[in-house]
Design a protein around this motif. Structure first.
Motif, PDB file in Angstrom:
ATOM      1  N   MET B   1       0.917  -1.312  -0.070  1.00 15.38           N
ATOM      2  CA  MET B   1       0.110   0.022  -0.204  1.00 15.38           C
ATOM      3  C   MET B   1       0.805   1.260   0.024  1.00 15.38           C
ATOM      4  SD  MET B   1      -3.167   1.265  -0.333  1.00 15.38           S
ATOM      5  CE  MET B   1      -4.447  -0.095   0.073  1.00 15.38           C
ATOM      6  N   ASN B   3       3.757   1.510  -1.264  1.00 15.05           N
ATOM      7  CA  ASN B   3       4.355   1.617  -2.626  1.00 15.05           C
ATOM      8  C   ASN B   3       3.327   2.353  -3.514  1.00 15.05           C
ATOM      9  OD1 ASN B   3       6.077   1.492  -4.446  1.00 15.05           O
ATOM     10  ND2 ASN B   3       5.776  -0.963  -4.647  1.00 15.05           N
ATOM     11  N   SER B   4       2.000   2.047  -3.385  1.00 18.26           N
ATOM     12  CA  SER B   4       1.024   2.497  -4.134  1.00 18.26           C
ATOM     13  C   SER B   4       0.893   3.903  -3.772  1.00 18.26           C
ATOM     14  CB  SER B   4      -0.274   1.794  -4.205  1.00 18.26           C
ATOM     15  OG  SER B   4      -0.969   1.901  -2.829  1.00 18.26           O
ATOM     16  N   ILE B   5       1.065   4.193  -2.691  1.00 15.82           N
ATOM     17  CA  ILE B   5       0.846   5.891  -2.281  1.00 15.82           C
ATOM     18  C   ILE B   5       1.963   6.699  -2.940  1.00 15.82           C
ATOM     19  CG2 ILE B   5       0.866   7.576  -0.401  1.00 15.82           C
ATOM     20  CD1 ILE B   5      -0.622   5.491   1.456  1.00 15.82           C
ATOM     21  N   VAL B   7       3.763   5.883  -5.610  1.00 17.78           N
ATOM     22  CA  VAL B   7       3.404   5.956  -7.181  1.00 17.78           C
ATOM     23  C   VAL B   7       2.383   6.856  -7.370  1.00 17.78           C
ATOM     24  CG1 VAL B   7       2.685   4.579  -9.298  1.00 17.78           C
ATOM     25  CG2 VAL B   7       3.968   3.348  -7.947  1.00 17.78           C
ATOM     26  N   PHE B   8       1.355   7.018  -6.465  1.00 20.03           N
ATOM     27  CA  PHE B   8       0.286   7.662  -6.515  1.00 20.03           C
ATOM     28  C   PHE B   8       0.717   9.302  -6.801  1.00 20.03           C
ATOM     29  CE2 PHE B   8      -3.141  10.470  -4.587  1.00 20.03           C
ATOM     30  CZ  PHE B   8      -4.193  10.259  -5.625  1.00 20.03           C
TER      31      PHE B   8
END
Lengths: 372, 45
Positions: B1, B3-5, B7-8
């Motif tokens: 999660m 990591n996705s933040i 990237v976001f």
């Protein structure tokens, strides 16, 4: 005699037919129907539909690795990153950056709409898709078919077919999806805002734009080079005015040929085992969500710019920041005309519309850089 | 999660950053071309 007949029957495709394959035929036929009867993105949905039928014919072997005809199209055309960039060459040759150069601040609306890509990425990841699949699903919100295919082939090849079909289907549905969102996000008075008359763009500016953009974008996001380089080369063909034959070939013959070799293998990635899964429904729902959020964030950014700017932007233009060229720009024009019959927004909307293409390529490049 | 933040956030910032650079380069190009043309006109007159 009976045994021979049974053995002969067992060698036919009919014997190996599964209910899943028949369902896929129906899906393929539906896409062909939508392309022929409704003219929904027929250039892509028709060959994709046919590709779906072909790959779901038992024993046809068209996608057998190393041997199948469509596998070769897929491997050397898509996996080797040839076809999407060549499509971008044609798109570049078809694109007029004049409206964007005349109103440079509209470029930010093309960026604003990309927020939908990243929001959808985040939601998809939170829903359980792995991070590379989530990126592929998010890029559907960019409303750019070749970029979706390009990214999917690198990040999540197993989702390539479904993401491509979702992207092209929703692109065809832009006139239905966007207007309610645009009306919800704007007041009548905002929709009536008239844009300041654009200045005339010089030929030298148009020639320099693809050159400068190539430097800027590739230096900042090198992973976007395959798409952006071809896009800008095509545009340089167009604007230079000295290579008319190349310009015509890029936007007509070449683009038409590669479109054939793009659609059929994309459809052929959708065999029954891959496609008939619950997650496909989620991908279609998330694709729609991405489109809606991209439209909303584009409009919101236009309104935000208006808070700090003396010269107001009609916020409807933000909706054109999704790439679907020129459909999204036409929709903006249509919704604008409904509010004020003399408010011609088409040429202004082409600015964020082409900026959206650049924005989606940058977004894809960033995904590749961070997750590739 | 987390990591996705990352990237976001870096994705949104990256796209705006790229577009801001393009905006500046478009503005600069228009300015330089204008100056050059004005210079030419002044020379001719």
């Amino acid at each position: 005699m009976m045994e021979l007949f049974t053995r002969l029957f067992q060698t036919t495709g009919l014997f190996h037919l599964t209910p899943g394959m028949v369902i896929m035929w129906l899906i393929g036929l539906t896409l062909i129907y939508l392309a022929v009867k409704k003219e929904y993105e027929p250039l892509l949905l028709l060959p994709i539909g046919f590709g779906i039928i072909l790959v779901n014919l038992p024993f046809a072997g068209l996608m057998t690795p190393e041997e199948g005809l469509l596998w070769k199209f897929y491997q050397y055309g898509i996996h080797w990153e040839i076809i999407p960039p060549v499509i971008f060459l044609g798109l570049g040759a078809l694109t007029d950056f004049g409206p964007l150069i005349a109103n440079p601040r509209l470029i930010f609306l093309g960026a604003g709409a990309q927020a939908g890509v990243y929001i959808t990425f985040f939601v998809a990841n939170a829903m359980g898709f792995d991070i590379r699949e989530a990126a592929t699903i998010g890029i559907i919100g960019g409303a750019d078919g070749p970029t979706t295919i390009f990214l999917a082939s690198k990040m999540a090849p197993q989702l390539l077919g479904v993401c491509a079909v979702a992207a092209y289907s929703y692109m065809a549905l832009v006139p239905i999806i966007q207007p309610p969102v645009m009306k919800l996000m704007t007041t009548e008075a905002e929709r009536k805002i008239r844009m300041k008359k654009s200045r005339k763009v010089k030929k030298l500016e148009k020639i320099l734009f693809p050159l400068i953009s190539t430097f800027v974008i590739i230096l900042l996001v090198p992973a976007s080079a395959p798409l952006i380089s071809m896009f800008m080369l095509g545009n340089l063909f167009r604007e230079s005015g000295v290579v008319e034959r190349l310009n015509n070939a890029a936007q007509n013959e070449l683009m038409n040929i590669v479109t054939i070799f793009l659609g059929v293998p994309v459809g052929a990635t959708m065999n029954a085992e891959n496609f008939l899964q619950p997650k496909v429904i989620f991908i279609f729902v998330l694709g729609l969500f991405a489109f809606i959020i991209s439209t909303m964030t584009g409009v919101l950014l236009a309104k935000l710019i208006n808070l700090f700017s003396k010269t107001k932007i009609n916020p409807l233009l933000g909706a054109a920041g999704v790439s679907a060229v020129p459909m999204a720009a036409r929709v903006v024009h249509k919704v604008g005309i409904e509010a004020d019959k003399k408010n011609y927004l088409l040429m202004y909307a082409m600015g964020p519309n082409v900026a959206g293409v650049i924005g989606t390529v940058i977004a894809a490049g960033i995904f590749l850089t961070l997750l590739g | 999660m987390s990591n996705s933040i990352t990237v976001f956030i870096s994705g949104i910032v990256g796209v705006f950053f790229g577009m801001a650079f393009l905006y500046i380069s478009m503005k600069t190009t228009a300015l330089v071309i204008d100056r050059l043309e004005k210079g030419k006109e002044e020379k001719q007159s």
